[in-house]
Design a protein around this motif. Sequence first.
Motif, PDB file in Angstrom:
ATOM      1  N   LEU A 100       0.704  -1.287  -0.016  1.00  0.00           N
ATOM      2  CA  LEU A 100       0.013  -0.135   0.002  1.00  0.00           C
ATOM      3  C   LEU A 100       0.831   1.269  -0.031  1.00  0.00           C
ATOM      4  CD1 LEU A 100      -2.780   1.372  -0.032  1.00  0.00           C
ATOM      5  CD2 LEU A 100      -2.566   0.905   2.599  1.00  0.00           C
ATOM      6  N   LEU A 101       2.034   1.115   0.722  1.00  0.00           N
ATOM      7  CA  LEU A 101       2.760   2.500   0.910  1.00  0.00           C
ATOM      8  C   LEU A 101       3.524   2.568  -0.575  1.00  0.00           C
ATOM      9  CD1 LEU A 101       4.125   4.559   2.736  1.00  0.00           C
ATOM     10  CD2 LEU A 101       6.039   2.915   3.185  1.00  0.00           C
ATOM     11  N   MET A 102       4.062   1.461  -1.309  1.00  0.00           N
ATOM     12  CA  MET A 102       4.582   1.672  -2.387  1.00  0.00           C
ATOM     13  C   MET A 102       3.623   2.201  -3.648  1.00  0.00           C
ATOM     14  SD  MET A 102       7.029  -1.076  -4.487  1.00  0.00           S
ATOM     15  CE  MET A 102       5.688  -2.389  -4.499  1.00  0.00           C
ATOM     16  N   GLY A 103       2.311   1.641  -3.506  1.00  0.00           N
ATOM     17  CA  GLY A 103       1.393   1.994  -4.227  1.00  0.00           C
ATOM     18  C   GLY A 103       0.898   3.563  -4.339  1.00  0.00           C
ATOM     19  N   GLY A 104       0.965   3.992  -2.905  1.00  0.00           N
ATOM     20  CA  GLY A 104       0.693   5.723  -2.722  1.00  0.00           C
ATOM     21  C   GLY A 104       1.644   6.217  -3.274  1.00  0.00           C
ATOM     22  N   GLY A 105       3.108   5.757  -3.217  1.00  0.00           N
ATOM     23  CA  GLY A 105       4.132   6.700  -3.715  1.00  0.00           C
ATOM     24  C   GLY A 105       4.010   6.829  -5.230  1.00  0.00           C
ATOM     25  N   ARG A 121      -1.270  10.427  -0.374  1.00  0.00           N
ATOM     26  CA  ARG A 121      -0.838  10.544   0.888  1.00  0.00           C
ATOM     27  C   ARG A 121      -1.662   9.905   1.936  1.00  0.00           C
ATOM     28  NH1 ARG A 121       3.590  11.720   2.239  1.00  0.00           N
ATOM     29  NH2 ARG A 121       3.174  12.922   3.948  1.00  0.00           N
ATOM     30  N   VAL A 122      -2.860   9.923   1.816  1.00  0.00           N
ATOM     31  CA  VAL A 122      -3.800   9.268   2.760  1.00  0.00           C
ATOM     32  C   VAL A 122      -3.479   7.667   2.914  1.00  0.00           C
ATOM     33  CG1 VAL A 122      -6.002   8.561   3.595  1.00  0.00           C
ATOM     34  CG2 VAL A 122      -5.472  11.028   2.938  1.00  0.00           C
ATOM     35  N   PHE A 184       8.499   9.050  -5.453  1.00  0.00           N
ATOM     36  CA  PHE A 184       9.253   7.900  -5.871  1.00  0.00           C
ATOM     37  C   PHE A 184      10.451   7.349  -4.839  1.00  0.00           C
ATOM     38  CE2 PHE A 184       7.561   9.833  -9.666  1.00  0.00           C
ATOM     39  CZ  PHE A 184       6.337   8.734 -10.006  1.00  0.00           C
ATOM     40  N   MET A 185      10.678   8.097  -3.860  1.00  0.00           N
ATOM     41  CA  MET A 185      11.854   7.746  -3.207  1.00  0.00           C
ATOM     42  C   MET A 185      11.577   6.803  -2.344  1.00  0.00           C
ATOM     43  SD  MET A 185      13.866  11.261  -1.945  1.00  0.00           S
ATOM     44  CE  MET A 185      14.882  10.449  -0.984  1.00  0.00           C
ATOM     45  N   VAL A 186      10.272   6.176  -1.811  1.00  0.00           N
ATOM     46  CA  VAL A 186      10.045   5.063  -1.109  1.00  0.00           C
ATOM     47  C   VAL A 186       9.989   3.639  -1.752  1.00  0.00           C
ATOM     48  CG1 VAL A 186       8.558   6.595   0.581  1.00  0.00           C
ATOM     49  CG2 VAL A 186       7.511   5.432  -1.404  1.00  0.00           C
ATOM     50  N   VAL A 187       9.642   4.058  -3.200  1.00  0.00           N
ATOM     51  CA  VAL A 187       9.753   2.636  -3.723  1.00  0.00           C
ATOM     52  C   VAL A 187      11.075   1.726  -3.766  1.00  0.00           C
ATOM     53  CG1 VAL A 187       9.601   1.778  -6.194  1.00  0.00           C
ATOM     54  CG2 VAL A 187       8.288   3.845  -5.396  1.00  0.00           C
TER      55      VAL A 187
END
Length: 496
Positions: A100-105, A121-122, A184-187
């Motif tokens: 979910l975090l990667m998809g949000g990024g 962001r949510v 994109f930094m979190v990917v």
Amino acid sequence: MRTPTPTDLSSITALKARFGARYRWLLLMAVMVGTMASIMSSTIINVAIPDMSHHFSLGQGRAQWVSSGFMVAMTASMLTTPWLLGRYGYRRTYVGCMLLLMGGGIVGGLASQFGLVLAARVAEGLAAGVVQPIPAIIIMRAFEPHEQGRASGLFGMGVVLAPALGPSIGGVLVDLFGWRSIFFMVVPLCLLSLWMAYRYVLVTAPGGSAANRNGDMIDWRGLLLAAFGTLCLLNGMVALHGEGSNPLQAAVLLGAALAALAVFIGWQRRMAATQRMPLMNLALFRNRQFSMGSVVGFIYGTALFGSTYLLPVYMQLGLNLSASHAGTVLLPAGLVLAATIAFVGRLADKQPTWLLVTIGLGLLALSFALMVTINLGSALWLLAGLATLGRIGLGFILPSLTLGSLRPLHKDLMAQGVSAISFIRMLGGAIGVSLCGIVLEWRLATHGDSLANATSSPARLAAFNESFLMLAALCVIAMVAATQLRETPPAPVHKD
């Protein structure tokens, strides 16, 4: 002979057999990577807020929701962590959050409308909220008391590198490629965390029991009340400032937030009385240390996240620094913070945690108060030095506060305790972001200035200084509560 199942291969016993005593550290390292990704996503956005505001023609209030929306989602979802771990186990919960975090990024980086950016962001906030209590649960359950400080220090040192390096790298990326690049930094971190999860993270629930898919349903009413109350609180605070400020609307929303809190407490008591699993176990607050730790955590969250929002805005719109300069100024402070946490983590195994927390809050308050000495002609090293002093204070607080609050609790209450104190701290953080915006705008208006003006001025710096003094005062109040974290000595045993 029975063929081993994935559960067998991922149990604590199997991990001990495969990796030896170091399995706990490998497990901690695995969840550290995901937590770094979630923390980076929460803080790195701040250096991009001015650029994003210009791109979407946003006012101060709407731009602030890029940070506040994340905080609201993260705050509410933290309460679901114990239930998710009990129902799905560590690995399924963790992997789902990373996806979910990667998809949000990815969605946030590609979005062409501000509404979609906010939705991304949510989504990131929901994932970050579930993930962030997990490492503390592992530390309190998998490590012996004499190792918990060292484990917290090691984990904290790794985690703070994300917000330390994130703004610096993010500032350069914003200057070179625009605000989209920071999403994109979190990917890469998410991809690494997924690989490590399938190798090191348990499939069991806390305590080593199998995940129970047929257990009690989550307390949806409590979760909706918590989310509703948090949204009303944040919207009420937003309604207090900005060109479209509406005191009546703010009063209604803040009143609704208080009503939601009262109903939430009543509902949690009813859930406990009927032997169902409440979203927040209110029995935790009967413990004095945990209660005082929650008070400190709330105020500390307000000051920490408020300053995380305020500092980049101050450097860019108050001191006329570029995004990359703002990130670079914070870099040495972040590196010192990482080293301080590792050092204080070892101290927390030997020294009273209340003393370490009090020292940290004092240093943090001093760093905020000394910001009044900065002006447009000040050298960057002075600004970096004050930021470093504050981060040293944080280094004393971070590994000590959680340990001091949770150590008196029974192990069966550990997951609920971590979730509750994380919720309270993040609720303070969500309020802190809005509070800093409100106070800053109020003081700007008092001094006859506005952030819409192209250049800074002594009046603008005065408004920022008064906002920092407000944060310093909050830290002093937290110091008073921190003195109550003293452990109560056990009663003497009298023999007949």
